[in-house]
Design an enzyme around this catalytic site. Sequence first.
Site, short mmCIF file in Angstrom:
data_model
loop_
_atom_site.label_atom_id
_atom_site.label_comp_id
_atom_site.label_asym_id
_atom_site.label_seq_id
_atom_site.Cartn_x
_atom_site.Cartn_y
_atom_site.Cartn_z
N HIS A 258 3.98 7.15 3.68
CA HIS A 258 4.72 6.02 3.65
C HIS A 258 4.36 5.10 2.75
CE1 HIS A 258 1.98 4.20 6.85
NE2 HIS A 258 2.33 3.07 6.00
N GLU B 197 7.58 0.87 5.13
CA GLU B 197 7.14 -0.07 5.77
C GLU B 197 7.49 -1.63 5.35
OE1 GLU B 197 2.74 -0.05 6.40
OE2 GLU B 197 2.84 -1.23 7.91
N HIS C 115 0.80 -1.24 -0.04
CA HIS C 115 -0.06 -0.09 -0.04
C HIS C 115 0.83 1.31 -0.02
CE1 HIS C 115 0.37 -0.89 4.27
NE2 HIS C 115 0.67 0.28 4.48
CO CO Z 1 1.17 1.14 6.42
#
Ligand code: CO
Length: 133
Positions: A78, A129, A7
Amino acid sequence: MITRLNHVAIAVPDLAEAAARYQTLGAAVSEPQDLPEHGVTVVFVVLENTKIELLHPLGEGSPIAGFLDKNPSGGIHHLCFEVEEIGATSEKLDELGIRILGDGKPKTGAHGKPVLFAHPKDFQGALVEFEQE
Ligand code: CO
């Protein structure tokens, strides 16, 4: 090591308004989910090839609050890449001198899977991440 883009996360000042915006574009949008351990409420916009994570501060000292102070209309926060195994990822990051945020140990992310965050200064200015597949 990294496989797919899981994502892209966007910090938003108004979660309902942001979710509605994506809904009007025909995207499937999840219900808001509180993640107290991360200090955020999230909504996922599910696309065919990836997801957009809409982030809003939850509680005192949310890591998103400072970001929204600096970016009041919101902004990309992010990227999340999938990895096969979080322990091996952690070791690899260490080996490469890439700093892991927090205590360096994986936390449980929005999908109930272990995640790690790398320091943006070690990633060309992007907060990254890693989520175990
Ligand atoms: Co995230």
